[in-house]
Design a protein around this motif. Structure first.
Motif, PDB file in Angstrom:
ATOM      1  N   THR A 118      17.087   1.010  -4.148  1.00  0.00           N
ATOM      2  CA  THR A 118      15.684   1.010  -4.548  1.00  0.00           C
ATOM      3  C   THR A 118      15.536   1.609  -5.885  1.00  0.00           C
ATOM      4  N   ASP A 119      14.379   1.388  -6.612  1.00  0.00           N
ATOM      5  CA  ASP A 119      14.100   1.639  -7.817  1.00  0.00           C
ATOM      6  C   ASP A 119      12.371   2.046  -8.046  1.00  0.00           C
ATOM      7  N   GLY A 120      11.987   2.761  -8.786  1.00  0.00           N
ATOM      8  CA  GLY A 120      10.616   2.875  -9.184  1.00  0.00           C
ATOM      9  C   GLY A 120       9.823   3.474  -7.890  1.00  0.00           C
ATOM     10  N   GLY A 121      10.304   4.697  -7.495  1.00  0.00           N
ATOM     11  CA  GLY A 121       9.256   5.104  -6.531  1.00  0.00           C
ATOM     12  C   GLY A 121       9.363   4.687  -5.018  1.00  0.00           C
ATOM     13  N   PRO A 151      15.486  12.020  -2.270  1.00  0.00           N
ATOM     14  CA  PRO A 151      14.835  10.597  -1.693  1.00  0.00           C
ATOM     15  C   PRO A 151      15.881   9.742  -1.444  1.00  0.00           C
ATOM     16  N   VAL A 152      15.577   8.786  -0.324  1.00  0.00           N
ATOM     17  CA  VAL A 152      16.276   7.995   0.157  1.00  0.00           C
ATOM     18  C   VAL A 152      16.312   6.712  -0.692  1.00  0.00           C
ATOM     19  N   GLU A 183       0.891  -1.050   0.037  1.00  0.00           N
ATOM     20  CA  GLU A 183       0.063  -0.017  -0.173  1.00  0.00           C
ATOM     21  C   GLU A 183       1.077   1.322  -0.025  1.00  0.00           C
ATOM     22  N   PRO A 184       0.929   2.136  -0.955  1.00  0.00           N
ATOM     23  CA  PRO A 184       1.491   3.315  -0.966  1.00  0.00           C
ATOM     24  C   PRO A 184       1.461   4.212   0.380  1.00  0.00           C
ATOM     25  N   GLU A 234       2.590   4.878  -7.722  1.00  0.00           N
ATOM     26  CA  GLU A 234       3.479   3.942  -8.108  1.00  0.00           C
ATOM     27  C   GLU A 234       2.787   2.455  -8.116  1.00  0.00           C
ATOM     28  N   LEU A 235       3.143   1.995  -9.277  1.00  0.00           N
ATOM     29  CA  LEU A 235       2.562   0.684  -9.649  1.00  0.00           C
ATOM     30  C   LEU A 235       3.656  -0.291  -9.104  1.00  0.00           C
TER      31      LEU A 235
END
Length: 490
Positions: A211-214, A230-231, A182-183, A262-263
């Protein structure tokens, strides 16, 4: 008397110095080459781990480069830059072989690289490939030296200390994917490692998580350093001297959060037995430190573990459809595609899906044209292998690069109306991995076909011409039979 001697010497020195200053001031301006152009080796690494001890003679490092820069502000380009690289200091830990980018030549331990002429910028060349040796131990080291020169610049020198690392630490070969994140709500990952070598990690171990993609990390552990906002990266150091044939996991999971809309995203992590914090990790965590605890061993032989993350967000596709409207024999344009209702936004590296089209009965798709990089193409979608099958249109393909509007992606189908079929209709179905509302994925493609105008043969199309041909053959046959009977009766 002694004081006079000192005074005389001072006066003489003063006079000499004054003469030098005056001569310099009054002489014509003649700057040296070093005044006009200067080279720099500031970007050359001072120390690197060249390979891990357990790799031995199987280790090959082909990405060691020597970057040379021209100091900004020079009055002219640095001409014919050359770098001589001496690797003889590596003889106890490695050997070198010809490799690189093709601009270096040499043999034995010494290679010369040609960098050309540069102005206010830099260039890198790989002088050789470095090959490991069996029998080395972690911590063994050697030094590479190099000298950079140019026709119009003073030489500069540099060195790199190359250290044998080890052991190689493995991450899981496969990590299960995570779905339903859940975002805005925290989710967790527990990294694992194994040491399958004969060496212990005498200097402790380090974890590098990215991390990648939000997806962003929460800065919760005091033995971890994080990137700024962003971290997206964490570097955590553990004093654990991972012994041979042991496996570990972190004592607590690391926490991450998915951004709104983000998907999907990706987590990846790797382990190192030569801890050295990467650049940019300036934020230290504030919570209790992580530790390592023993865990069951498994297939932990990957250099990097990757976890695919899907969130609860969807990208709802709805078909864009239109009516096939025209006379029999006409070829008309019908614009078909998808409307992205969101709320998630499909990024370039995510599977965008597409749509499938089954044409209405009594029609034929003659082309789906598009233009790409100045060339006209005939088919923007994959054609069905059998009659009556679906045309498959992938939104990520080149045909749709210029076909996307505001949340809508569509393309013109050129459709020929062959004949009138009462109630005929085609279908269009949309799809993508993040569409979780299947109820609006399919729509019809209606047909409104009028008869061909009388006397317009060109509008009959191949089906009409076939019917005429069959009728003509039948008429000729009937006429021939009639004439034959008349001759027989007479």
């Amino acid at each position: 008397m002694p004081s006079r001697i000192r005074t005389g010497r001072a006066a003489a020195a003063f006079v000499t110095g004054l003469a030098t200053v005056l001569a310099t001031a009054l002489a014509p301006a003649a700057a040296t080459a070093a005044d006009k152009v200067a080279l720099s080796l500031k970007d050359v690494p001072r120390s690197i781990v060249v390979y891990n001890a357990d790799e031995g003679a199987d280790a090959v490092k082909g990405d060691f480069v020597v970057p040379v820069a021209v100091v900004p502000g020079n009055e002219e380009p640095a001409r014919n830059i050359r770098v001589v690289v001496d690797a003889s200091g590596l003889k106890d830990i490695a050997r070198v072989t010809k490799g690189g980018y093709g601009n270096c030549d040499g043999s034995g331990w010494v290679y010369t690289c040609e960098y050309g002429t540069l102005e206010n910028d830099g260039e890198s060349n790989a002088p050789f490939d470095i090959v490991g040796l069996d029998g080395v131990e972690p911590g063994d080291s050697g030094t590479v030296t190099y000298t950079a020169t140019a026709d119009n610049a003073a030489p500069v020198t540099g060195t790199t200390r190359m250290v044998v690392g080890g052991p190689t630490l493995g991450a899981p070969d496969e990590e299960p994917g995570v779905s339903g994140v859940e975002p805005g709500e925290p989710a967790s990952l527990t990294p694992r490692l194994a040491n399958h070598t004969r060496f212990a990690a005498a200097g402790g171990v380090a974890l590098h998580l990215r991390t990648d993609g939000g997806l962003t990390l929460r800065t919760r552990h005091s033995n971890c350093h994080y990137t700024g906002a962003p971290v997206t990266s964490a570097w955590c150091v553990f004093p654990t001297k991972a012994a041979p044939d042991t496996a570990y996991r972190t004592s607590a999971p690391l926490s991450y959060v998915a951004a709104e809309k983000e998907l999907s995203g990706t987590l990846s992590y790797s382990w190192s037995s030569a801890p050295g914090k990467p650049d940019g990790h300036t934020v230290r965590g504030t919570g209790p430190p992580l530790t390592l605890v023993p865990t069951a061993d498994g297939r932990f032989d990957s250099a990097e573990a990757t976890v695919e993350v899907d969130t609860t967000v969807q990208a709802d596709y709805r078909p864009v459809t239109a009516t096939v409207r025209g006379r029999v024999g006409d070829t008309v344009k019908v614009r078909l595609g998808v409307r992205d209702l969101g709320p998630g936004v499909l990024l370039d590296d995510e599977v965008k899906g597409g749509f499938e089209v089954v044409p209405p009965e009594g029609t034929t798709v003659t082309s789906i044209p598009y233009s790409f990089e100045g060339d006209d193409q005939r088919w923007g979608c994959a054609r069905p292998e059998k009659s009556g099958g679906a045309f498959v249109c992938e939104v990520g393909d080149e045909a749709f690069f210029s076909a996307a509007g505001e949340r809508t992606t569509a393309i013109d189908f050129h459709v020929r109306i062959d004949r009138q079929v009462p109630g005929a209709r085609g279908t269009i179905r949309t799809y993508n991995p993040y569409d979780r509302t299947p109820g609006n994925d399919t729509a019809v493609i209606p047909v409104e076909a009028s008869p061909a105008p009388p006397g317009v043969a060109a509008s009959l199309g191949p089906v009409g011409w076939t019917a005429i041909a069959v009728g003509a053959v039948a008429a000729v046959t009937v006429a021939a039979l009639y004439l034959r009977r008349r001759r027989a009766s007479s």
